[in-house]
Design a protein around this motif. Structure first.
Motif, PDB file in Angstrom:
ATOM      1  N   GLY A 125       0.479  -1.166  -0.066  1.00  7.54           N
ATOM      2  CA  GLY A 125      -0.079  -0.021   0.146  1.00  7.54           C
ATOM      3  C   GLY A 125       0.671   1.262  -0.141  1.00  7.54           C
ATOM      4  O   GLY A 125       1.591   1.348   0.012  1.00  7.54           O
ATOM      5  N   ARG A 140      -6.531  -3.644   4.773  1.00  9.80           N
ATOM      6  CA  ARG A 140      -5.468  -3.576   3.747  1.00  9.80           C
ATOM      7  C   ARG A 140      -4.537  -4.512   3.700  1.00  9.80           C
ATOM      8  O   ARG A 140      -4.227  -5.128   2.774  1.00  9.80           O
ATOM      9  CB  ARG A 140      -4.981  -1.957   3.701  1.00  9.80           C
ATOM     10  N   TRP A 181      -4.743   4.617  -0.999  1.00  5.60           N
ATOM     11  CA  TRP A 181      -4.712   3.450  -0.275  1.00  5.60           C
ATOM     12  C   TRP A 181      -5.787   2.528  -0.463  1.00  5.60           C
ATOM     13  O   TRP A 181      -6.936   2.721  -0.135  1.00  5.60           O
ATOM     14  CB  TRP A 181      -4.754   3.697   1.449  1.00  5.60           C
ATOM     15  N   THR A 206      -8.019  -0.540   0.372  1.00  2.00           N
ATOM     16  CA  THR A 206      -8.110  -1.374   1.619  1.00  2.00           C
ATOM     17  C   THR A 206      -9.355  -2.333   1.609  1.00  2.00           C
ATOM     18  O   THR A 206      -9.355  -3.139   2.526  1.00  2.00           O
ATOM     19  CB  THR A 206      -8.597  -0.448   2.655  1.00  2.00           C
TER      20      THR A 206
END
Length: 267
Positions: A13, A162, A249, A251
């Motif tokens: 990430g 994530r 990001w 997730t």
């Protein structure tokens, strides 16, 4: 990129989450630390907690035929969660099972069982990583095949989602999406090298090349269209690219993650 019939991993990430492969934090190389002290300052983009994939020889498995790394569809994989607390182990189980909704694969979670195909440790400071797919079979039963190095009782649910889904994606044979055979990320390479040379990663240029810039070939993998929203994609901040390109990001599983893993492990 969804993988690719699968191998053992180490995930991801950006604050980018990858290598040896995703979540491993490398120690500084002494010569680099002495020669480039300005790179030891705090990164303006924040610390990158990188989740990585691991290979049997300690390098990114680009020489491997990833198509051969998947498990048998319909298999039940024993997963031993070793250490940490019951609450944290239950969080891992909760998010790992997201894959079962779309892949014909089952996880049987146990504790402290060295006969398990996937053996998960919780060693702080060792990053978050996994071997890719069936590579786990070649690892000594005394050793872990996956690690979660920063999951704690105060970790947010989005971070559990994530990291856990990403690493179990590696365990099912998926590689990093930003190394998709057809990807064309407009990296600002000098900026990327400088960013990853600093804390917390201390990567050499060779490590950056291996973890970010090198792509898998179309002959190594089964793949879908490149997917910026894949759970297997590192976060890519605009500051590390040329022009206007960024990836946030991710997730949760994307729609392409779901359809791809269903094609790899059909019901």
């Amino acid at each position: 990129m969804k993988t690719l019939h699968l191998t053992k991993v180490l995930f991801l990430g950006l604050t980018l989450t990858t290598i040896l492969y995703s979540c491993k934090k490398e120690k500084p190389v002494e010569s680099e630390t002495l020669e480039t002290p300005e790179l030891q300052s705090v990164n303006p983009l924040g610390d990158i907690q990188i989740c990585t994939e691991r290979s049997l020889d300690g390098t990114t498995p680009r020489g491997a035929v990833l198509k051969a790394k998947k498990w048998t569809p319909g298999a039940t994989l024993k997963v031993s969660l070793n250490g940490s607390t019951l609450a944290i182990r239950n969080k891992v189980i909760q998010y790992a099972k997201e894959w079962e909704k779309y892949a014909n694969i089952k996880f049987n979670f146990v504790t402290n069982d060295r006969t398990a195909a996937i053996r998960v440790s919780f060693v702080s400071g060792d990053g978050s990583w996994s071997y890719i797919g069936t590579d786990a079979n070649a690892i000594s039963r005394a050793n872990a095949t996956m690690n979660f190095g920063w999951l704690t009782s105060t970790t947010t649910d989005s971070e559990y989602s994530r990291v856990v889904i990403h690493e179990f994606g590696h365990a099912l044979g998926m590689i990093h999406e930003h190394q998709h055979p057809l990807v064309a990320i407009p990296w600002d390479k000098p900026a990327v090298y400088a960013y990853y040379a600093a804390a917390p990663n201390y990567w050499t240029q060779a490590q950056v090349d291996n973890n970010l810039f090198t792509k898998y070939s179309t002959t190594q993998t089964n793949y879908s269209a490149y997917d910026k929203t894949s759970i297997m994609h590192y976060s890519v901040p605009n500051e590390l690219t040329i022009g206007d390109f960024q990836v946030g990001w991710n997730t949760v599983l994307s729609a392409t993650d779901k359809s791809f893993i269903a094609s790899v492990y059909p019901f």
